[in-house]
Design an enzyme around this catalytic site. Structure first.
Site, PDB file in Angstrom:
ATOM      1  N   ASP A  36      55.194  36.924  18.777  1.00 22.41           N
ATOM      2  CA  ASP A  36      54.595  36.063  19.799  1.00 22.41           C
ATOM      3  C   ASP A  36      53.883  34.901  19.099  1.00 22.41           C
ATOM      4  OD1 ASP A  36      53.213  35.154  22.230  1.00 22.41           O
ATOM      5  OD2 ASP A  36      53.636  37.131  23.040  1.00 22.41           O
ATOM      6  N   ASN A  82      57.562  30.145  21.327  1.00 22.20           N
ATOM      7  CA  ASN A  82      56.335  30.757  20.828  1.00 22.20           C
ATOM      8  C   ASN A  82      56.228  30.539  19.315  1.00 22.20           C
ATOM      9  OD1 ASN A  82      54.141  32.136  22.061  1.00 22.20           O
ATOM     10  ND2 ASN A  82      55.591  33.529  23.046  1.00 22.20           N
TER      11      ASN A  82
END
Length: 299
Positions: free
Chosen positions: A204, A154
């Protein structure tokens, strides 16, 4: 230094759209559209904020991440491999197979560097060991695995001075930076940049601004964080949902931060409590973000 800005800026809904797992928001200056994928629904969307026009492209596989092509259309990291498509989602060419095991590892996060090369990372579904990876497709459509020992790839972003590539491993609560050769863009040895404590959000998807600060969606953290080049959390922006998934800058002045969120695996009670889970938000910022380059192919 830490500046708490949770109450200073308010995000707004981009539209009335609600998805399951929206990811990979990507702004296009060429047509003034925001593009994103809904991984679970196997869809790619775009909306034109000025008109409200919204279109959905349906695929047979999950599109974990994608990028716009300079020639038009998309490069798509799908469950079985990486493909080129036209602007309507019709597959034109398969670039490569998924270098992970596609039965347990789908593509997840990705993007393009300043030289127009496409990066795509995978997510290791069983979560029994760090079986995911990060690969790169160059302009000649050659594929190279760059990094392994990842559970969920990510947070890909590149510094404005071309010196650093940043990534995160969301399930492992860690943010990395990798030195880049300024001339060739080739990566050196990855190093840990930050570790995030459990229970307060996991790093994220991300974006970079013109001041070399890194903006990350904090999954399970109800907020977005802005991190300085020295690794300090200098701003935070709260959201009315628990799980933002990724951010990107866009708009005419590149001062709108678009934020995707998810409702995947949420209970009916939580969705009733946080009905905007799965929506896309827009947040005005004081600083402009970097534009995402398009994927560059040899003619």
């Amino acid at each position: 230094m830490f500046i708490n800005c949770l109450a200073m800026h308010k995000s707004e809904l981009l539209s009335d759209y609600i998805g399951t797992l929206p990811e990979c928001p990507t702004w296009s200056d060429r047509d003034g559209r925001l593009y994103w994928t809904d991984i679970v629904k196997k869809e790619l969307h775009w909306v034109q904020p000025k008109t409200g026009e919204h279109k959905t492209l349906q695929f047979d596989e999950e599109v974990g991440c994608f990028a716009l092509r300079e020639k038009g259309g998309f490069i798509l990291a799908m469950r079985s491999g990486i493909y080129l498509s036209d602007a309507d989602g019709r597959i034109e060419k398969k670039v490569c197979d998924n270098p992970s095991n596609p039965s347990v590892a789908r593509f997840n996060d990705g993007g393009v560097d300043q030289d127009g090369r496409f990066y795509a990372g995978t997510y290791w579904g069983p979560r029994d060991f760090n079986g995911a990876l990060l690969c790169r497709v160059d302009s000649a459509l050659r594929v190279r695995v760059l990094q392994c020992d990842i559970l969920g790839a990510n947070g890909l972003a590149f510094s404005p001075d071309r010196r650093w590539m940043y990534t995160t491993d969301t399930p492992n609560h860690v943010m990395y930076r990798t030195p880049l050769d300024p001339a060739s863009g080739e990566p050196g040895l990855r190093e840990v940049f930050m570790r995030f404590p459990t229970g307060n959000g996991r790093p994220d998807g991300a974006a970079m601004d013109v001041e070399a600060c890194y903006w990350t969606a904090l999954f399970n953290g109800h907020r977005i964080a802005r991190i300085s080049p020295s690794g300090e959390v200098i701003e935070e922006y709260g959201l009315p949902v628990r799980c933002p998934t990724m951010v990107c800058f866009g708009g005419d002045d590149m001062k709108t931060l678009f934020i995707t969120t998810t409702r995947e695996n949420m209970s009916a009670d939580e969705i009733a409590e946080r009905p905007l889970s799965g929506a896309i938000f827009a947040l005005r910022t004081a600083v402009a973000g970097l534009r995402k380059p398009a994927f560059k192919e040899l003619s």
